[in-house]
Design a protein around this motif. Structure first.
Motif, PDB file in Angstrom:
ATOM      1  N   ILE A   1       0.777  -0.987   0.034  1.00  0.00           N
ATOM      2  CA  ILE A   1       0.153  -0.031   0.100  1.00  0.00           C
ATOM      3  C   ILE A   1       0.849   1.240  -0.150  1.00  0.00           C
ATOM      4  CG2 ILE A   1      -1.684   1.452   1.378  1.00  0.00           C
ATOM      5  CD1 ILE A   1      -2.904  -1.034   2.305  1.00  0.00           C
ATOM      6  N   GLY A   2       0.689   2.091  -1.084  1.00  0.00           N
ATOM      7  CA  GLY A   2       1.622   3.372  -1.079  1.00  0.00           C
ATOM      8  C   GLY A   2       0.923   4.486  -0.265  1.00  0.00           C
ATOM      9  N   PHE A   3       1.988   5.580  -0.456  1.00  0.00           N
ATOM     10  CA  PHE A   3       1.552   6.714  -0.030  1.00  0.00           C
ATOM     11  C   PHE A   3       1.301   7.160   1.332  1.00  0.00           C
ATOM     12  CE2 PHE A   3       0.913   7.616  -4.554  1.00  0.00           C
ATOM     13  CZ  PHE A   3       1.651   8.878  -4.667  1.00  0.00           C
ATOM     14  N   VAL A   4       0.776   6.007   2.261  1.00  0.00           N
ATOM     15  CA  VAL A   4       0.656   6.272   3.503  1.00  0.00           C
ATOM     16  C   VAL A   4       1.960   6.580   4.318  1.00  0.00           C
ATOM     17  CG1 VAL A   4      -0.410   5.156   5.763  1.00  0.00           C
ATOM     18  CG2 VAL A   4      -1.341   4.825   3.631  1.00  0.00           C
ATOM     19  N   GLY A   5       2.972   5.759   4.155  1.00  0.00           N
ATOM     20  CA  GLY A   5       4.048   6.052   4.570  1.00  0.00           C
ATOM     21  C   GLY A   5       4.898   7.465   4.115  1.00  0.00           C
ATOM     22  N   LEU A   6       4.634   7.672   2.879  1.00  0.00           N
ATOM     23  CA  LEU A   6       5.357   8.930   2.412  1.00  0.00           C
ATOM     24  C   LEU A   6       4.369   9.987   3.031  1.00  0.00           C
ATOM     25  CD1 LEU A   6       7.044  10.208   0.398  1.00  0.00           C
ATOM     26  CD2 LEU A   6       5.409   9.975  -1.327  1.00  0.00           C
ATOM     27  N   THR A   7       3.068   9.907   3.136  1.00  0.00           N
ATOM     28  CA  THR A   7       2.678  11.566   3.308  1.00  0.00           C
ATOM     29  C   THR A   7       2.178  11.527   4.711  1.00  0.00           C
ATOM     30  OG1 THR A   7       0.931  10.993   1.205  1.00  0.00           O
ATOM     31  CG2 THR A   7      -0.045  12.528   2.985  1.00  0.00           C
ATOM     32  N   ILE A   8       1.946  10.634   5.599  1.00  0.00           N
ATOM     33  CA  ILE A   8       1.607  10.772   6.963  1.00  0.00           C
ATOM     34  C   ILE A   8       2.675  11.576   7.883  1.00  0.00           C
ATOM     35  CG2 ILE A   8       1.273   9.557   9.302  1.00  0.00           C
ATOM     36  CD1 ILE A   8      -1.190   9.884   7.412  1.00  0.00           C
ATOM     37  N   PRO A   9       3.953  11.237   7.652  1.00  0.00           N
ATOM     38  CA  PRO A   9       4.909  12.065   8.237  1.00  0.00           C
ATOM     39  C   PRO A   9       4.988  13.457   7.947  1.00  0.00           C
ATOM     40  CG  PRO A   9       5.928   9.841   7.537  1.00  0.00           C
ATOM     41  CD  PRO A   9       4.608  10.159   6.825  1.00  0.00           C
TER      42      PRO A   9
ATOM     43  N   ILE B   1       2.309  15.345   7.292  1.00  0.00           N
ATOM     44  CA  ILE B   1       1.143  15.626   7.846  1.00  0.00           C
ATOM     45  C   ILE B   1       1.413  16.139   9.585  1.00  0.00           C
ATOM     46  CG2 ILE B   1      -1.251  15.449   8.688  1.00  0.00           C
ATOM     47  CD1 ILE B   1      -1.578  13.944   5.871  1.00  0.00           C
ATOM     48  N   ALA B   2       2.143  14.668  10.187  1.00  0.00           N
ATOM     49  CA  ALA B   2       2.271  14.887  11.462  1.00  0.00           C
ATOM     50  C   ALA B   2       3.295  16.004  11.682  1.00  0.00           C
ATOM     51  CB  ALA B   2       2.825  13.539  11.982  1.00  0.00           C
ATOM     52  N   ARG B   3       4.299  16.202  10.753  1.00  0.00           N
ATOM     53  CA  ARG B   3       5.500  17.125  11.060  1.00  0.00           C
ATOM     54  C   ARG B   3       4.745  18.685  11.001  1.00  0.00           C
ATOM     55  NH1 ARG B   3       8.465  15.177   7.532  1.00  0.00           N
ATOM     56  NH2 ARG B   3       9.609  13.619   9.071  1.00  0.00           N
ATOM     57  N   VAL B   4       3.709  18.815  10.079  1.00  0.00           N
ATOM     58  CA  VAL B   4       3.147  20.276  10.161  1.00  0.00           C
ATOM     59  C   VAL B   4       2.514  20.514  11.605  1.00  0.00           C
ATOM     60  CG1 VAL B   4       1.190  21.525   9.279  1.00  0.00           C
ATOM     61  CG2 VAL B   4       2.647  20.257   7.882  1.00  0.00           C
ATOM     62  N   ILE B   5       2.072  19.386  12.452  1.00  0.00           N
ATOM     63  CA  ILE B   5       1.349  19.749  13.775  1.00  0.00           C
ATOM     64  C   ILE B   5       2.515  19.668  14.731  1.00  0.00           C
ATOM     65  CG2 ILE B   5      -0.112  18.631  15.174  1.00  0.00           C
ATOM     66  CD1 ILE B   5      -1.432  17.104  12.942  1.00  0.00           C
ATOM     67  N   THR B   6       3.184  18.733  14.784  1.00  0.00           N
ATOM     68  CA  THR B   6       4.253  18.801  15.789  1.00  0.00           C
ATOM     69  C   THR B   6       5.644  19.303  15.839  1.00  0.00           C
ATOM     70  OG1 THR B   6       5.527  16.659  15.158  1.00  0.00           O
ATOM     71  CG2 THR B   6       3.294  16.189  16.082  1.00  0.00           C
ATOM     72  N   GLY B   7       6.175  19.419  14.326  1.00  0.00           N
ATOM     73  CA  GLY B   7       7.665  19.902  14.120  1.00  0.00           C
ATOM     74  C   GLY B   7       8.277  18.869  14.214  1.00  0.00           C
TER      75      GLY B   7
ATOM     76  N   ILE C   1      -7.550   3.698  -3.318  1.00  0.00           N
ATOM     77  CA  ILE C   1      -7.991   4.624  -2.810  1.00  0.00           C
ATOM     78  C   ILE C   1      -6.810   5.742  -2.314  1.00  0.00           C
ATOM     79  CG2 ILE C   1      -9.563   5.712  -0.987  1.00  0.00           C
ATOM     80  CD1 ILE C   1     -10.988   4.402  -3.483  1.00  0.00           C
ATOM     81  N   THR C   2      -5.841   4.920  -1.363  1.00  0.00           N
ATOM     82  CA  THR C   2      -4.772   5.691  -0.828  1.00  0.00           C
ATOM     83  C   THR C   2      -3.969   6.648  -1.669  1.00  0.00           C
ATOM     84  OG1 THR C   2      -3.488   3.641  -0.749  1.00  0.00           O
ATOM     85  CG2 THR C   2      -4.552   4.194   1.078  1.00  0.00           C
ATOM     86  N   ALA C   3      -3.803   5.915  -3.072  1.00  0.00           N
ATOM     87  CA  ALA C   3      -3.237   6.585  -4.214  1.00  0.00           C
ATOM     88  C   ALA C   3      -3.911   7.896  -4.593  1.00  0.00           C
ATOM     89  CB  ALA C   3      -2.886   5.569  -5.322  1.00  0.00           C
ATOM     90  N   PHE C   4      -5.182   7.646  -4.668  1.00  0.00           N
ATOM     91  CA  PHE C   4      -6.062   8.868  -5.015  1.00  0.00           C
ATOM     92  C   PHE C   4      -5.943   9.901  -4.097  1.00  0.00           C
ATOM     93  CE2 PHE C   4      -7.682   6.126  -8.297  1.00  0.00           C
ATOM     94  CZ  PHE C   4      -7.467   6.822  -9.613  1.00  0.00           C
ATOM     95  N   VAL C   5      -6.239   9.563  -2.788  1.00  0.00           N
ATOM     96  CA  VAL C   5      -6.132  10.338  -1.705  1.00  0.00           C
ATOM     97  C   VAL C   5      -4.819  10.913  -1.147  1.00  0.00           C
ATOM     98  CG1 VAL C   5      -7.028  10.779   0.900  1.00  0.00           C
ATOM     99  CG2 VAL C   5      -8.318   9.507  -0.691  1.00  0.00           C
ATOM    100  N   GLY C   6      -3.958  10.012  -1.123  1.00  0.00           N
ATOM    101  CA  GLY C   6      -2.695  10.489  -0.636  1.00  0.00           C
ATOM    102  C   GLY C   6      -1.705  11.460  -1.768  1.00  0.00           C
ATOM    103  N   ALA C   7      -2.084  11.168  -2.748  1.00  0.00           N
ATOM    104  CA  ALA C   7      -1.302  11.734  -3.768  1.00  0.00           C
ATOM    105  C   ALA C   7      -1.471  13.414  -3.683  1.00  0.00           C
ATOM    106  CB  ALA C   7      -1.198  11.293  -5.282  1.00  0.00           C
ATOM    107  N   PRO C   8      -2.876  13.850  -3.784  1.00  0.00           N
ATOM    108  CA  PRO C   8      -3.055  15.159  -3.832  1.00  0.00           C
ATOM    109  C   PRO C   8      -2.678  15.890  -2.161  1.00  0.00           C
ATOM    110  CG  PRO C   8      -5.063  13.745  -4.740  1.00  0.00           C
ATOM    111  CD  PRO C   8      -3.856  12.927  -4.048  1.00  0.00           C
ATOM    112  N   VAL C   9      -3.002  14.919  -1.217  1.00  0.00           N
ATOM    113  CA  VAL C   9      -2.777  15.703  -0.091  1.00  0.00           C
ATOM    114  C   VAL C   9      -1.230  15.932   0.040  1.00  0.00           C
ATOM    115  CG1 VAL C   9      -2.287  14.944   2.286  1.00  0.00           C
ATOM    116  CG2 VAL C   9      -4.567  14.529   1.345  1.00  0.00           C
ATOM    117  N   PHE C  10      -0.272  15.178  -0.491  1.00  0.00           N
ATOM    118  CA  PHE C  10       1.155  15.258  -0.569  1.00  0.00           C
ATOM    119  C   PHE C  10       1.398  16.497  -1.402  1.00  0.00           C
ATOM    120  CE2 PHE C  10       5.442  14.124  -2.269  1.00  0.00           C
ATOM    121  CZ  PHE C  10       6.279  14.291  -0.986  1.00  0.00           C
ATOM    122  N   ILE C  11       0.908  16.487  -2.547  1.00  0.00           N
ATOM    123  CA  ILE C  11       1.229  17.769  -3.396  1.00  0.00           C
ATOM    124  C   ILE C  11       0.531  18.986  -2.939  1.00  0.00           C
ATOM    125  CG2 ILE C  11       0.513  18.693  -5.715  1.00  0.00           C
ATOM    126  CD1 ILE C  11       0.046  15.843  -6.969  1.00  0.00           C
ATOM    127  N   ALA C  12      -0.294  18.992  -2.154  1.00  0.00           N
ATOM    128  CA  ALA C  12      -0.996  20.196  -1.482  1.00  0.00           C
ATOM    129  C   ALA C  12       0.030  20.708  -0.460  1.00  0.00           C
ATOM    130  CB  ALA C  12      -2.204  20.012  -0.880  1.00  0.00           C
TER     131      ALA C  12
END
Length: 356
Positions: free
Chosen positions: A280-288, A290-296, A335-346
Motif C-alpha cells: 500500500i503506497g502513499f501512507v508512509g510517504l504522506t503521514i510523516p 502531515i504529522a510534522r506540520v502539527i508537531t515539528g 484509494i490511498t493513491a488517489f487520496v494520498g497523492a493530492p494531499v502530498f502535492i498540497a
C-alpha cells in the motif's frame, strides 16, 4: 556553593520562566492534539464497522460487539468488519511509523518505506509461492511475504554498507533502488509467462483489507508490536541523527547502531503490514509530513502522531472505497493513491518540504 555546582543548577532567573511556560504550553497543545486525533480515529473505527456495502444500524453493531449476537448483521460485524478494522489500525500505524523512520534514517523527506525493498521483496516471495507451490490461501501468503521482505532488506543493507563509509543514507537509497528494479523485473517475468499466477497475485498486489480474517491479524501482530516498540525506543536517537552524523556522534549517539536497529524496525513494520494486506503506497510517504506540520521535527511526538494518523488515512480510504463502488468496493491501495497523492502535492505547494 562551588562554581561547578552552580552551573548544574536549573535556571531560576525571571528570564527563564517564560521559556519554561512556553514549553509547557507547547507540550499541552501537542497532547491535546494527540487526544483529538485519537478521538477522530475512534470515530473512523465506528464508521468502518457500521458503514459499507450493507448499512448496519448502530444498535446491531453494539449488540454484536458487546453481546456477541450472531444475527446476519452480527456475523458481518464480528467476522468481517471487526477483523478488517483492527487490521487497518495495525497496518496504518505500522506504515505511518515506518515512513517517519525511513525519512529520518535517510534524511530524505521523499523517502518511502519501500526504499529498503520491503514491499517488492514481499511481492516477489508471494509470486514465487503462487508459482512454485500453488498457494491460493491468503494465510499462506503471510509468511512467504514476511520472509521475502526480510531477505530484501538484508540484501539492501549489505549492499548499502559496503565501503569504509558504511551504510550512509545515499548508499542505502541507491541499493534499495537497484534491488527493487531487479525484483520488479522478476515479478514481471513470472507473471507475464504465467497468467494463472498473475490472476492470483493481482488481488494481493493491489493492496486490500477485504477478505482478511482474524487469523492473519494474529499472525502479524507480534511483529507489528515488536517493530512499534523498537521504533519508539529510537526516538531520542533519531532526533540526534537529524542533526547530522558528526553532531550525533558528538552527542554520544551510536549512528551505526541506530541505522541497524532502524532498518530492523522498518523490516518488522513494513514486512508484517505488506504480508497481511499487500503493498500500500502513499501512507508512509504522506503521514510523516502531515504529522510534522502539527508537531515539528521532534520524533518523540512525530512517532505517536503517525501511529494515530496512519490508521485514520488507511481506514478512511477503506470506508470510501466501500461506499463509492456499492455494492462492490475499490481496494484500499487504489484509494490511498488517489487520496494520498493530492494531499502530498498540497503539502509541497503549501510549504517547502523541510530538510531532515
Amino acid at each position: 556553593m562551588s562554581t561547578a555546582s552552580a552551573r548544574l543548577e536549573p535556571a531560576t532567573t525571571p528570564a527563564g520562566e517564560p521559556t519554561r511556560r512556553v514549553r509547557k504550553s507547547v507540550t499541552a497543545l501537542r497532547s491535546l492534539g494527540l487526544l483529538a486525533a485519537v478521538a477522530v480515529l475512534a470515530l473512523i473505527v465506528v464508521l468502518s464497522i457500521g458503514v459499507g456495502a450493507k448499512p448496519i444500524p448502530m444498535t446491531d453493531v453494539v449488540h454484536a460487539l458487546f453481546q456477541g449476537n450472531r444475527t446476519d448483521n452480527g456475523i458481518v460485524v464480528l467476522d468481517l468488519r471487526l477483523p478488517r478494522t483492527l487490521l487497518g489500525i495495525g497496518v496504518g500505524a505500522a506504515l505511518g511509523m515506518a515512513g517517519v523512520l525511513m525519512q529520518a534514517l535517510t534524511r530524505n523527506p521523499l523517502a518511502d518505506p519501500g526504499i529498503l525493498g520491503v514491499n517488492i521483496g514481499a511481492s516477489v516471495a508471494v509470486v514465487i509461492a503462487i508459482w512454485i507451490w500453488r498457494f491460493a490461501d491468503l494465510t499462506a501468503y503471510v509468511w512467504f511475504a514476511f520472509i521475502g521482505a526480510g531477505l530484501a532488506s538484508v540484501i539492501v543493507y549489505l549492499l548499502g554498507s559496503r565501503g569504509r563509509s558504511g551504510p550512509t543514507p545515499v548508499r542505502l537509497a541507491l541499493a534499495g533502488t537497484a534491488v527493487s528494479a531487479v525484483l520488479g523485473a522478476v515479478i514481471s517475468f513470472v507473471t507475464l509467462l504465467n497468467p494463472d499466477v498473475f490472476d492470483q497475485f493481482r488481488f494481493w498486489g493491489v493492496g486490500s483489507l477485504s477478505g482478511v480474517n482474524g487469523s492473519v491479524l494474529w499472525q502479524v501482530l507480534p511483529f507489528l508490536v515488536a517493530g512499534a516498540a523498537l521504533t519508539l525506543g529510537l526516538s531520542g536517537s533519531l532526533n540526534a541523527l537529524a542533526l547530522g552524523d558528526e553532531t550525533a556522534k558528538a552527542l554520544g549517539s551510536n549512528i551505526n547502531r541506530t541505522r541497524i536497529l532502524g532498518a530492523l524496525a522498518v523490516t518488522l513494520l513494513c514486512g508484517a503490514a505488506t504480508a497481511a494486506v499487500g503493498p500500500i503506497g502513499f501512507v508512509g510517504l504522506t503521514i510523516p509530513h502531515i504529522a510534522r506540520v502539527i508537531t515539528g521535527p521532534d520524533h518523540r511526538w512525530l512517532l505517536p502522531y503517525s501511529m494515530v494518523l496512519g490508521p485514520i488515512l488507511l481506514i478512511g480510504a477503506d470506508i470510501l472505497g466501500r461506499i463509492v463502488a456499492r455494492p462492490g468496493e475499490i481496494q484500499v491501495g487504489i484509494i490511498t493513491a488517489f487520496v494520498g497523492a493530492p494531499v502530498f502535492i498540497a503539502l509541497v505547494r503549501r510549504r517547502r518540504i523541510p530538510e531532515l
